[in-house]
Design an enzyme around this catalytic site. Sequence first.
Site, PDB file in Angstrom:
ATOM      1  N   ASP A 100      -1.192   6.534   6.259  1.00 31.71           N
ATOM      2  CA  ASP A 100      -2.257   5.631   5.961  1.00 31.71           C
ATOM      3  C   ASP A 100      -2.604   4.476   7.506  1.00 31.71           C
ATOM      4  OD1 ASP A 100      -4.023   3.551   5.019  1.00 31.71           O
ATOM      5  OD2 ASP A 100      -3.021   3.411   3.494  1.00 31.71           O
ATOM      6  N   LYS A 159     -12.116  -2.127   8.195  1.00 30.50           N
ATOM      7  CA  LYS A 159     -11.307  -3.120   8.913  1.00 30.50           C
ATOM      8  C   LYS A 159     -11.677  -3.274  10.442  1.00 30.50           C
ATOM      9  CE  LYS A 159      -7.673  -2.944   5.160  1.00 30.50           C
ATOM     10  NZ  LYS A 159      -8.114  -4.026   4.719  1.00 30.50           N
ATOM     11  N   TRP A 169       0.927  -1.176   0.129  1.00 30.22           N
ATOM     12  CA  TRP A 169      -0.123  -0.153   0.224  1.00 30.22           C
ATOM     13  C   TRP A 169       0.912   1.184   0.092  1.00 30.22           C
ATOM     14  CZ3 TRP A 169      -4.494  -1.143  -1.684  1.00 30.22           C
ATOM     15  CH2 TRP A 169      -4.994  -2.454  -1.413  1.00 30.22           C
TER      16      TRP A 169
END
Length: 360
Positions: A171, A195, A102
């Site tokens: 992030d 999540k 990511w």
Amino acid sequence: MTRAHNFNAGPAALPEEVLKQAGEEMLDFNGTGMSVMELSHRSKEYEEVHNEAKAGIKELLQVPDTHDVLFLQGGASLQFPMIPMNFLPDGEKANYILTGSWSEKALKEAKLIGETKIGASSAEHNHTYIPDIHSMDVDPTDTYVHITSNNTIFGTQWHTLPDWNPPLIADMSSDILSRPVPVDQFSLIYAGAQKNLGPSGVTIVIIEKEMMEKIPNSIPTFLRYDTHADKNSLYHTPPTFGIYMLNHVLNWIRNRGGAEGMQERNNEKASLLYDTIDHSGGFYKGHAEKDSRSNMNITFNLPSEELNKTFLEKAKEAGFVGLNGHRSVGGCRASLYNAVSLESCEALRTFMLDFHKNHG
């Protein structure tokens, strides 16, 4: 009905009591005779939900008054280009710390917009560790430094969050509100909700108000952070049902001790499985180095691909869902986000012990 032991990497498990409450309110939310999905986003009934969720984020993460909380769409993936569009002007350089897929994707998008550099990377060892903070190439002249606090694919996590002079952006999609975070050290935190905080569709952004003063006038209206800050994230129709569910999950977290309670709960869950791996005599081999292990995503392999396949097949038959590892690492992955119960982790531990006994 028997609930599955849900270890999906995302969208992930939601608290059962939150799902039940949402079910009870599905046809009639607060006496409106409508589902929250049917309410106008300009209505008083929805506005109360919206503002309560925003206040919940501020409370549970102890967000200082210097920062604002936004509810956006597009997931973390839209944030990858949106951040450099807003904060990477010509002639300046953004710094990306690469610890997984990511962060690499975030860098790829930033390169399309401006000049970047790599302050550190664990790619040469297939992202098995978080590089040492003191060895990273971070300079006060960097426009901002971007990190990914938890790496779902590789099972690593930053256990010490840096406090650097350049604006720090993170992030936190896969570990937001799984533990306390020093929000004041960050100029911008972003996280998809799917999540730890709710269903997919909502992206939380916690942004320093002064940071938004740097946004150039050339940025399209919808892609400017200040557009959404000025309109309380109601510039256009927000993902109302996702924010409603987020609000319920925040209440669930609050009732279990907040971020500190989640950290204690998640430490206990992760310890069960890491202890099983560490005491297996090498039958289970973790991907991440011990000092970089994630409490959210436990990645491991068995001695052979054939055993990996058999393990996953038998686990599925036993009611365990989402244990397949990502192709970058292979093997298995158990994601232990906030709503995953201790009972599910205990059941997985028992299954792993029995599988080792029968196939070791």
